[in-house]
Scaffold this active site. Sequence first.
Site, short mmCIF file in Angstrom:
data_model
loop_
_atom_site.label_atom_id
_atom_site.label_comp_id
_atom_site.label_asym_id
_atom_site.label_seq_id
_atom_site.Cartn_x
_atom_site.Cartn_y
_atom_site.Cartn_z
CG ASN A 9 -1.79 1.23 1.31
OD1 ASN A 9 -1.89 1.99 0.34
ND2 ASN A 9 -2.43 1.43 2.44
CE LYS A 11 -0.11 3.28 4.71
NZ LYS A 11 -0.32 3.32 6.12
CG HIS A 96 -6.22 1.52 4.90
ND1 HIS A 96 -5.77 2.49 5.76
CD2 HIS A 96 -5.21 0.62 4.76
CE1 HIS A 96 -4.53 2.20 6.12
NE2 HIS A 96 -4.16 1.07 5.52
CD GLU A 98 -3.29 5.26 6.60
OE1 GLU A 98 -3.20 5.40 5.37
OE2 GLU A 98 -2.39 4.69 7.28
CD GLU A 168 -4.12 -3.20 7.03
OE1 GLU A 168 -2.93 -3.35 6.73
OE2 GLU A 168 -4.78 -2.20 6.71
N GLY A 174 1.59 1.42 11.02
CA GLY A 174 2.55 2.52 11.01
C GLY A 174 3.18 2.82 12.37
CB SER A 214 4.33 -2.65 12.22
OG SER A 214 3.85 -1.36 12.55
N GLY A 235 2.47 -1.42 4.43
CA GLY A 235 2.52 0.01 4.12
C GLY A 235 3.97 0.46 4.01
C1 PEP Z 1 -1.26 -0.25 6.02
O1 PEP Z 1 -1.23 0.93 5.69
O2 PEP Z 1 -2.21 -0.96 5.66
C2 PEP Z 1 -0.17 -0.79 6.82
C3 PEP Z 1 -0.25 -2.02 7.24
O3 PEP Z 1 0.88 0.07 7.08
P1 PEP Z 1 2.27 -0.33 7.83
O4 PEP Z 1 2.78 -1.57 7.18
O5 PEP Z 1 3.15 0.85 7.60
O6 PEP Z 1 1.93 -0.54 9.26
#
Ligand code: PEP
Length: 261
Positions: A9, A11, A96, A98, A168, A174, A214, A235
């Site tokens: 992703n 973003k 998601h 966000e 998630e 993040g 993460s 991400g």
């Molecule tokens: C995400 O944005 O779906 C995500 C899992 O981000 P990250 O891997 O940075 O935690």
Amino acid sequence: MPKKYVMANFKMNKTNDEVVDYIDKLSSLTSDCDCQVVLCVPSISIPLAVQKVNEKDRDFIIACQNFNENDFGAFTGEINAEMVAGGGAGAVLIGHSERRNLFKEDDLLVNKKILKALKSGLICIFCLGESLFDKKNNLTEQVIINQLSKGLNSIYANELSHIVIAYEPVWAIGTGIVATEQEISQSICIIRNTLAKLYNEEIANNVTIVYGGSVNDVNCKDISKIKGVDGVLVGGASLIPEKFSKIAKAFCECKKTKNKK
Ligand code: PEP
């Protein structure tokens, strides 16, 4: 055995040139890798990304990160599911955290978008997971069941093969904090049990469920070994092709050595 899904992703990162360069590099780095790579790129880059993937003769799925749930009309700045599919995308991220938190997208809207995406022939990457507040108040199970059942309202059993569920936990996105093996297993178990109640056992066992939060090139090996995890949504660590390719490789190796569920 079905392929593992390893999804990036981006973003709001990477220009068109950077996306094309990334696909070029990732393609070489994963030439011996047989997992299903999905790249959620900025909408503007979808056609170029698809062109590059075809040029490289790879089966990477190019995905969109969002669309508007309406068919057409006066929605300045928005794009619809048909435009996304017409641009060459094969999948879309829906729900998601966000989008849920920053853009106030609720379960009803998530459900509308899933229905639209399926109608347009897009694979839905349906994201769900509890917040830190939910976790601290022992609400994880309730939140997962609620998000899952509302998101899948009016979705038929035969459409579940076009849906990938991304578990998630919001507190892991993040933050550098990864859910433990026990937490991931428990949540995936809740998801499969809920699907068994909403549909049936066979569907529950066959739906693709990935973990996100993460994941990086170091912890990916351990995550790939967790029972019932069919892949990852990444991400931050997906932005560097060298790191993302290591994650993809961890899931290829794992596929060869263990049975699914
Ligand atoms: C995400 O944005 O779906 C995500 C899992 O981000 P990250 O891997 O940075 O935690």
